[in-house]
Design an enzyme around this catalytic site. Structure first.
Site, PDB file in Angstrom:
ATOM      1  N   HIS A  39       0.818  -1.218   0.000  1.00 32.32           N
ATOM      2  CA  HIS A  39       0.000   0.000   0.000  1.00 32.32           C
ATOM      3  C   HIS A  39       0.851   1.267   0.000  1.00 32.32           C
ATOM      4  O   HIS A  39       2.083   1.217   0.131  1.00 32.32           O
ATOM      5  CB  HIS A  39      -0.963  -0.004   1.195  1.00 32.32           C
ATOM      6  CG  HIS A  39      -0.285   0.081   2.539  1.00 32.32           C
ATOM      7  ND1 HIS A  39       0.241   1.250   3.056  1.00 32.32           N
ATOM      8  CD2 HIS A  39      -0.066  -0.869   3.495  1.00 32.32           C
ATOM      9  CE1 HIS A  39       0.751   1.034   4.252  1.00 32.32           C
ATOM     10  NE2 HIS A  39       0.585  -0.252   4.548  1.00 32.32           N
TER      11      HIS A  39
ATOM     12  N   SER B 159       1.482   4.147  -5.105  1.00 33.18           N
ATOM     13  CA  SER B 159       2.102   5.382  -4.612  1.00 33.18           C
ATOM     14  C   SER B 159       3.457   5.105  -3.955  1.00 33.18           C
ATOM     15  O   SER B 159       4.364   4.582  -4.598  1.00 33.18           O
ATOM     16  CB  SER B 159       1.131   6.072  -3.652  1.00 33.18           C
ATOM     17  OG  SER B 159       1.543   7.375  -3.360  1.00 33.18           O
TER      18      SER B 159
ATOM     19  N   ASP C 157      -5.216  12.758 -11.155  1.00 28.50           N
ATOM     20  CA  ASP C 157      -4.384  12.689  -9.950  1.00 28.50           C
ATOM     21  C   ASP C 157      -3.668  14.023  -9.734  1.00 28.50           C
ATOM     22  O   ASP C 157      -2.839  14.428 -10.545  1.00 28.50           O
ATOM     23  CB  ASP C 157      -3.362  11.559 -10.090  1.00 28.50           C
ATOM     24  CG  ASP C 157      -2.694  11.192  -8.764  1.00 28.50           C
ATOM     25  OD1 ASP C 157      -2.575  12.072  -7.905  1.00 28.50           O
ATOM     26  OD2 ASP C 157      -2.315  10.023  -8.611  1.00 28.50           O
TER      27      ASP C 157
ATOM     28  N   HIS D 139      -5.865   9.852  -7.413  1.00 32.40           N
ATOM     29  CA  HIS D 139      -4.866   9.057  -6.702  1.00 32.40           C
ATOM     30  C   HIS D 139      -5.486   7.860  -5.979  1.00 32.40           C
ATOM     31  O   HIS D 139      -4.838   6.813  -5.848  1.00 32.40           O
ATOM     32  CB  HIS D 139      -4.132   9.956  -5.705  1.00 32.40           C
ATOM     33  CG  HIS D 139      -2.837   9.397  -5.230  1.00 32.40           C
ATOM     34  ND1 HIS D 139      -1.755   9.195  -6.061  1.00 32.40           N
ATOM     35  CD2 HIS D 139      -2.437   8.963  -3.988  1.00 32.40           C
ATOM     36  CE1 HIS D 139      -0.749   8.679  -5.367  1.00 32.40           C
ATOM     37  NE2 HIS D 139      -1.143   8.520  -4.120  1.00 32.40           N
TER      38      HIS D 139
END
Length: 481
Positions: free
Chosen positions: A208, A282, A429, A457
C-alpha cells in the site's frame, strides 16, 4: 471571438496562480512561526509527562567526517567528538537530508542572525579536522552534515540494541488496534493472506501507499478476484512498518532497509515465497522497485500504480527537488496543502496526529454517524492508524530520501529483470501527476502505461476494483505464459 475567450481564460488562470502564490506565502509563513512555537511547547510537555524529551530535527546539525569503518561527529562550534562505528555510514546514507534541511522564513531570519557563529564554525572546522586526522592517522575521506537527532538514534542502533522501544509516546494512540503488536513476542508485520491455501501455483504481494493499510487491497480487490484466480494465486497484503496493525516502534528511523527487512521477515521467509508478482500503490511503488532490485530473479510481474518518480534536473539535489514536487507549499489544490503540512512541519504534523490518530476511534464513529457508512470506513482507518514518528520518517526517508536511487532501481529493472512492467495512473491525480508514469516508461521502454480517465490518486483503485481485478489477473496470466 475565440481569441478573446482564450485571452480571458489565460488571464483568469494567471490571476488564480498569483492569488494562490500570495495566499500560500502568508499561510506558510504563519505555519513556519507556529511550528517554531510548537517545537518548544512539545519539549516542555514531553518533559512534564515523560520526564524527558527527545531531540527534534530543529536541533543543530553536526559535521560528520567519515573514514574507513568509523564516523566522527562534532557539534557546530564545539570540539567534542562523538564516534559511531560499525555500519553507521550505511545507515546515514539511508537517511534523507530533508528531515533536517527545509528552508522557511523563520529559518532564513534565524540564519541571518548567526553570521558570527558561522564564522566561528569555519575557524573551528580546521581544529576539528586536525583532531579527526590525529584519531584516524590522516585517513579522513569526506565531510557532510547530519542532524544530532539522527546521531542519537543511531548511537542506540549501533550500540547492539536489538529490540525496539515498545512504549508509546503520550501523543500516540495505545488502543488494542494500534498497539496490540507490543504485547506479542512476534516482531513482524500484520499480513492478510487470501486466495489459494493448497496447491499454490503463484504468489502476489500487495504494497500500500503512504498513510494507508492492507485494507486498501483487502476491502477492494480481494473480494473481486475470480474463483479461478483465488484457487491459483496466494495473495499477501501487508501493513507496512508503522502503519495499520503492524509494529510502530518509536525508535525506528523507518528507512528503506527497515521496511524491506520487515517484508522479508513477514512474508518471504515464513511463507517460503520463492517467486512472486508485485502490485504497489504510490509510496509502495518505491518499496516495490527496491524489492525487485533485491530479488531480480524472483519477480514475475511488476504493477505500479501512481509511482512518484520526478527526475531531478541537472544540478538539482534529488531529495530536495522531490520534496518540493510532492509538497510544493501551496494551499491549492488541497491535497498538495495536506502533503506540504505533513512534509515540512515536524511539530504541526505531530499535532495533527495527536488530534486525529490518537482519537481515531472517535473520528471513525463520527464518520459512520454522519455519512451513514457512505464513506469507505477502511480508508479512514488506514489514514488514522499510524504514529507521527512512522509517517514523518517514512515520508522523508522513502519518498524523498530515495529520490537519487530510483533511477538506479529503474535501470536495474530494465536491464536485469525480464518481467512484465505495467503502470496505472489516474488522469485527474493532483498529488502524483501523470507525467510520473511516463517518466517511468522513459526509463523502462517496455513498461506499459495505462492512464484512466476521470480517476485520481485513490479512485484509480477504489470505485473500479472489479475491472482492476480483471486487469491484474490478465497481467499475471500473460507473465506466466
Amino acid at each position: 471571438m475565440a481569441a478573446i475567450k482564450e485571452n480571458a481564460r489565460s488571464s483568469l488562470i494567471l490571476a488564480g496562480r498569483v492569488m494562490n502564490e500570495a495566499i500560500s506565502f502568508i499561510v506558510f509563513t504563519i505555519l513556519d512561526i507556529l511550528d517554531f512555537i510548537l517545537c518548544y511547547s512539545y519539549k516542555v510537555i514531553d518533559f512534564i509527562i515523560e520526564a524527558e524529551w527527545k531531540p527534534c530535527y530543529c536541533s543543530s546539525t553536526k559535521e560528520a567526517i567519515t573514514s574507513s569503518g568509523t564516523i566522527l561527529l562534532s557539534e557546530q562550534g564545539e570540539s567534542k567528538i562523538v564516534c559511531l562505528t560499525s555500519s553507521s555510514k550505511l545507515h546515514l546514507e539511508e537517511i534523507s537530508d530533508t528531515l533536517y534541511t527545509r528552508s522557511s522564513l523563520v529559518a532564513e531570519v534565524s540564519k541571518s542572525t548567526v553570521n558570527e557563529l558561522k564564522r566561528r564554525k569555519v575557524d573551528n572546522a580546521a581544529v576539528i579536522q586536525q583532531s579527526c586526522e590525529r584519531l584516524k592517522n590522516g585517513s579522513v575521506r569526506s565531510a557532510f552534515s547530519v542532524n544530532s537527532t539522527i546521531v542519537e538514534m543511531l548511537q542506540g542502533k549501533m550500540g547492539g540494541q536489538k529490540s525496539h522501544d515498545l512504549t508509546p509516546r503520550w501523543s500516540d494512540c495505545d488502543c488494542d488496534t494500534c498497539h496490540s503488536w507490543s504485547s506479542s513476542s512476534k516482531d513482524s508485520l500484520f499480513v492478510k493472506v487470501d486466495g489459494a491455501k493448497e496447491n499454490v501455483q503463484e504468489d502476489v504481494i500487495f504494497i500500500h501507499g503512504f498513510i494507508s493499510s492492507s485494507a486498501f487491497w483487502t476491502e477492494t480487490l480481494f473480494p473481486n478476484f475470480s474463483k479461478a484466480a483465488k484457487s491459483k494465486y496466494r495473495l499477501f497484503a501487508v501493513d507496512l512498518l508503522g502503519f495499520g496493525r503492524s509494529p510502530k516502534p518509536s525508535d525506528s528511523l523507518y528507512t528503506i532497509r527497515e521496511h524491506l527487512d520487515m517484508i522479508e521477515k513477514s512474508v518471504l521467509e515464513p511463507h517460503k515465497v520463492k517467486s512472486f508478482h508485485i502490485v504497489a500503490h504510490s509510496l509502495g511503488c518505491i518499496l516495490a522497485l527496491a524489492l525487485a532490485v533485491k530479488y531480480p530473479g524472483s519477480v514475475k510481474s511488476l504493477t505500479l500504480i501512481a509511482p512518484p518518480y520526478f527526475p531531478a534536473p541537472k544540478g538539482e539535489q534529488a531529495t530536495q527537488y522531490m520534496m518540493r514536487r510532492v509538497a510544493p507549499r501551496r494551499v491549492w489544490p488541497l491535497i498538495a496543502f495536506g502533503s506540504s503540512m505533513a512534509c515540512w512541519y515536524e511539530h504541526i504534523g505531530r499535532t495533527i496526529c495527536l488530534v486525529i490518530c490518537k482519537n481515531h476511534r472517535l473520528w471513525e464513529f463520527l464518520t459512520k454517524l454522519v455519512t451513514r457508512n457512505r464513506i469507505k470506513t477502511y480508508l479512514i482507518e488506514g489514514f488514522c492508524c499510524h504514529t507521527h514518528n512512522a509517517a514523518w520518517h517514512t515520508l522523508h526517508n522513502i519518498i524523498c530520501g530515495t529520490a537519487g536511487k530510483i533511477e538506479g532501481y529503474l535501470d536495474t529493472v530494465r536491464n536485469s529483470l525480464k518481467c512484465e512492467v505495467t503502470v496505472f495512473h489516474g488522469k485527474d491525480d493532483e498529488l502524483i501527476p501523470v507525467e510520473c508514469s511516463y517518466n517511468v516508461q522513459s526509463r523502462i521502454p517496455r513498461a506499459h502505461v495505462k492512464v484512466v480517465e476521470n480517476k485520481d490518486h485513490i479512485t484509480i483503485v477504489v470505485g473500479r476494483q472489479r475491472s482492476f481485478a480483471r486487469e491484474l489477473e490478465q497481467i499475471w496470466k500473460n507473465s506466466t505464459n
